[in-house]
Design a protein around this motif. Sequence first.
Motif, PDB file in Angstrom:
ATOM      1  N   ASP A 105       0.818  -1.215   0.000  1.00  0.00           N
ATOM      2  CA  ASP A 105       0.000   0.000   0.000  1.00  0.00           C
ATOM      3  C   ASP A 105       0.850   1.261   0.000  1.00  0.00           C
ATOM      4  OD1 ASP A 105      -2.144  -1.765   0.271  1.00  0.00           O
ATOM      5  OD2 ASP A 105      -1.955  -1.755   2.457  1.00  0.00           O
ATOM      6  N   GLU A 133      -0.204   4.636   9.553  1.00  0.00           N
ATOM      7  CA  GLU A 133      -0.408   3.208   9.338  1.00  0.00           C
ATOM      8  C   GLU A 133       0.914   2.607   8.859  1.00  0.00           C
ATOM      9  OE1 GLU A 133      -3.049   1.017   9.482  1.00  0.00           O
ATOM     10  OE2 GLU A 133      -2.717  -0.457   7.902  1.00  0.00           O
ATOM     11  N   HIS A 135       2.254   2.899   5.844  1.00  0.00           N
ATOM     12  CA  HIS A 135       2.289   2.484   4.435  1.00  0.00           C
ATOM     13  C   HIS A 135       3.456   3.120   3.666  1.00  0.00           C
ATOM     14  CE1 HIS A 135      -2.246   1.211   4.081  1.00  0.00           C
ATOM     15  NE2 HIS A 135      -1.548   0.418   4.852  1.00  0.00           N
ATOM     16  N   GLU A 170      -5.763   1.850  -0.214  1.00  0.00           N
ATOM     17  CA  GLU A 170      -6.100   0.644   0.559  1.00  0.00           C
ATOM     18  C   GLU A 170      -7.006   1.007   1.723  1.00  0.00           C
ATOM     19  OE1 GLU A 170      -6.329  -2.096   3.664  1.00  0.00           O
ATOM     20  OE2 GLU A 170      -5.012  -0.371   3.913  1.00  0.00           O
ATOM     21  N   GLU A 171      -6.800   2.208   2.290  1.00  0.00           N
ATOM     22  CA  GLU A 171      -7.621   2.599   3.442  1.00  0.00           C
ATOM     23  C   GLU A 171      -9.095   2.733   3.059  1.00  0.00           C
ATOM     24  OE1 GLU A 171      -6.552   2.354   6.275  1.00  0.00           O
ATOM     25  OE2 GLU A 171      -4.379   2.432   6.034  1.00  0.00           O
ATOM     26  N   HIS A 195       3.087  -5.920   4.306  1.00  0.00           N
ATOM     27  CA  HIS A 195       2.419  -4.888   5.107  1.00  0.00           C
ATOM     28  C   HIS A 195       3.237  -4.644   6.364  1.00  0.00           C
ATOM     29  CE1 HIS A 195      -0.538  -2.589   7.340  1.00  0.00           C
ATOM     30  NE2 HIS A 195      -1.164  -2.404   6.194  1.00  0.00           N
TER      31      HIS A 195
END
Length: 523
Positions: A105, A133, A135, A170-171, A195
């Motif tokens: 992501d 997150e 990413h 992706e979120e 990830h």
Amino acid sequence: MRNCIRPVVIIFILSAFTLAQTNNLDALKKEALAKVDARQQLVQQMVDQIFSYGELGFQEVETSKYVTGILEKNGFKVQRGVAGIPTAWLATYGSGKPVIGFITDIDCIPRASQKPGVAYHDPIIDGAPGHGEGHNSGMAVNVTAALVLKELMIEHKIPGTLKVFPGVAEELLGTKAFLIRAGLFKDVDAVLGVHVADEFGTGYGQTFAPQGLVSVQYFFHGKAAHAAGAPWDGRSALDAVELMDTGWNFRREHLRLQQRSHYVIINGGDQPNVVPSEAGVWYYFRELDYPHILESYKLGDTMAQAASMMTGTTFTKKLVGSAWPPHFNKVIAEVQQKNIEAVGMPKWDAADQTLAKALQKELGKPEDGLKDKVEELKPPSPENEPGGSDDVGDISWVVPMVYLRYPANIPHTPGHSWADGIAMATPLAHKGSTAGAKVQALTALDLILLPETLQKAWAYYRDVQTKDLTYTPLIAPEDQPAIEMNREKMEKFRPEMRKYYYDSSKYHTYLEQLGIGYPTVKK
Ligand SMILES: [Zn+2]
């Protein structure tokens, strides 16, 4: 007797071949590890650069330009704007079989702006998006691995194709089904996804987040009127939203325990003296498998239909995202597990541990610092394991796929928050991403050099995973990627954020550019 000699000879030849191949593989793996180590500066720069861009889903303009630029400069062929998504792309190197895909992501989290290396809430720009997150680290992992593999393929004349994909939005669970619909995985033999995590591990089956979902917005259309002067002439779209929500909440009692659903009202009208002619509500319908997700989604449509009938309004809907619950390939996960164990945890130093423990203290969590052991191979998750959804799930149902969790963040953070950004442009993330790149390179080599591994992976995919359930997208043919999402939010903050973009030609690290001592903790 003479006939007996033949099989023995064949077995001898075969085992000699396998032995040579295995020796070759071991040597190549050693080379791959050295080549990743030689690229630690690239890892650091990519992690820091993408962190500084902090772009929300579908608006990953700078990130995509930057990453494709690196890939292009290194001989990858880049196709931009794939699947009708402006910030998506496909970068390809090599030719022929096998075709190994890499995905991770690239989008960030609203309101998660945070100074890296500072163990308490301290945004770079108040209210701005940020990598809460982590990413920002995934492309450093995958691109580094891909560049190392490319070099090995040239030096040792190894055939095969590498494909690097971005996880756009992706979120919002916004793109993977569209990438599949565009046929981008048709010729891919295996996908190695990564990830960010606070641990080093992998798993197989329906794991880590057992739920899939449909994310859909319902828009009701009524008739405006003076709310006191002529209410009988109006038809309230807001009434329809409220009745839909009420209907859903009553029905919720009679749904399976495994379902999760939630909504926000995205438009409730303008002001009370105007009968709202437009109103909207955004639902997530989560369930454990495709048939139940679809059932939930259809029930949502029924509620919307009923609410519009009750209120004399009409409705339209817009799919924002969808995700199958992931199912990861057991054969490749077992191979990957060995590579995780071979690479081992990064060597954390006192500064990394100080940052981790200070943040854990700040969050009121156990102050046990960073993990020092890799995880065991994770079996399929129990149904009641808490989790979210990830649209890589769709990919895992069209091609054998694994999802590496690499250790670039701090344990006990809440997820989707400023706290999850703190480690993400520090040595902690640089080391964890380097370790992740090593496992990606090693696992790809296993797949490229040992064709029987891929054959077994496909046998698992065919005979176990998709024996009773095959992939049908949750998107309808008329659904299109929600590429307009986050545009306004990003436009609002980008001019100010631009001032803080990382300049790797002037500063060794982003921490240096921001003038942050590592770590910065409360005294
Ligand atoms: Zn994520």
